[in-house]
Write a protein that holds these residues in place. Structure first.
Motif, mmCIF file in Angstrom:
data_model
loop_
_atom_site.group_PDB
_atom_site.id
_atom_site.type_symbol
_atom_site.label_atom_id
_atom_site.label_comp_id
_atom_site.label_asym_id
_atom_site.label_seq_id
_atom_site.Cartn_x
_atom_site.Cartn_y
_atom_site.Cartn_z
ATOM 1 N N SER A 1 0.842 -1.253 -0.060
ATOM 2 C CA SER A 1 0.029 0.126 0.088
ATOM 3 C C SER A 1 0.904 1.154 0.075
ATOM 4 C CB SER A 1 -0.927 0.045 1.266
ATOM 5 O OG SER A 1 -1.931 -1.114 1.238
ATOM 6 N N ASP B 1 -6.393 -1.956 -4.376
ATOM 7 C CA ASP B 1 -5.615 -2.204 -3.183
ATOM 8 C C ASP B 1 -6.704 -3.187 -2.214
ATOM 9 O OD1 ASP B 1 -4.045 -2.608 -1.014
ATOM 10 O OD2 ASP B 1 -3.400 -0.205 -0.935
ATOM 11 N N GLU B 2 -6.367 -4.428 -2.275
ATOM 12 C CA GLU B 2 -7.307 -5.489 -1.868
ATOM 13 C C GLU B 2 -8.885 -4.853 -1.897
ATOM 14 O OE1 GLU B 2 -6.080 -6.749 2.198
ATOM 15 O OE2 GLU B 2 -3.860 -6.153 1.698
HETATM 16 MG MG LIG Z 1 -2.159 -2.610 2.316
#
Ligand SMILES: [Mg+2]
Ligand SMILES: Nc1ncnc2c1ncn2[C@@H]1O[C@H](COP(=O)(O)OP(=O)(O)O)[C@@H](O)[C@H]1O
Length: 270
Positions: free
Chosen positions: A45, A164-165
């Protein structure tokens, strides 16, 4: 092209031994599908935030299509080119209705006011979200909310889309639908994907996998090379889905299946 050159990054400045990222050197092409993998806290991230200039490298440089993320005058163009869809769609949703949510980003970039309605419809069709633009965002399911988040960023024609996820809050069916929608949209209007996930089955057809470990890039390679290295995966906290580990066992026994073979191909061999 995104060019990441010898980038190190710390949330605490350069006088520290607490590095979130260390010596990252990586190019991402405008048409690529790259996956960032690795355990929690390995830096995935943080690198995403550097790519669209939310944070700046402590050392090294990042350019997006030739624009440095540390040049403040280039940030609007960079933030338009590099969009992020996060884990929780609710953190991203700004409109009360579906239409308002998509319109918000468009107004921000100065999209012609008379064309915003068309663009909203365009984006809803692109992600196959069967919700009228007057639908309340609060009434959408989790899967629909995440598709709306996707529609809102795709309306802005990003060249690089970071996920991101993005599927981590969805159930397996919604997750599969979201991934299919993403790839269908990408075929219609090409953009690069930087895909962050713990679910290896979502990235079997990526062009490259980048494995992060404690802020370092541990390994970069094609899925067939990385996913056959069980020790490497285990040390990066990744677990092969059942059918992949079956494929790997067959592969090791000399049966010519690929680790990315479909379930149907495996069944044929068995
Ligand atoms: Mg992350
Ligand atoms: N806002 C922040 N402030 C300070 N440290 C942070 C912050 N966000 C992340 N970190 C630290 O940076 C490192 C990398 O984290 P992160 O990029 O979130 O990893 P990942 O996305 O792979 O889980 C971790 O050590 C994490 O604790």
């Amino acid at each position: 092209m995104i060019s990441i050159r010898d980038v190190s990054f710390s949330y605490y400045g350069s006088e520290t031994d607490r590095w979130a990222l260390r010596n990252i050197h990586l190019d991402i092409a405008p048409d690529e599908f790259v996956a960032f993998l690795g355990p929690n806290g390995s830096g995935k991230s943080s690198l995403s935030k550097l790519l669209n200039g939310i944070e700046w490298p402590t050392e090294g440089t990042i350019t997006v299509d030739g624009r440095s993320t540390m040049d403040a005058s280039q940030l609007p163009a960079i933030r338009r080119a590099v969009q992020i869809v996060f884990q929780n769609p609710e953190n991203q949703q700004v409109g009360i209705t579906v239409g308002e949510d998509i319109a918000f980003g468009l107004s921000n970039i100065g999209w012609p006011q008379h064309d915003i309605q068309n663009r909203i419809q365009w984006a809803l069709e692109l992600v196959q979200l069967n919700a009228g633009e007057d639908r309340l965002v609060s009434q959408l399911s989790g899967g629909e909310k995440q598709k709306l988040a996707l529609a809102s960023v795709l309306a802005l024609s990003p060249r690089y889309l970071i996920l991101d996820e993005s599927t981590s809050m969805l159930d397996p069916i919604a997750r599969r639908q979201f991934v299919e929608t993403l790839h269908t949209a990408r075929k219609a209007h090409p953009f690069a994907i930087i895909y962050i996930t713990h679910h290896l089955e979502e990235v079997l057809d990526a062009d490259r996998l980048v494995l992060f470990q404690q802020g370092w890039v541990r390994q970069i390679g094609k899925p067939d090379d990385i996913l056959t290295d069980e020790d490497l995966l285990t040390s990066c906290g990744l677990e092969l889905p059942f059918e992949r580990s079956l494929a790997l066992s067959l592969h090791k026994a000399g049966i010519p299946v690929s680790v990315s073979s479909s379930i149907e191909e495996l069944r044929k061999w068995l």
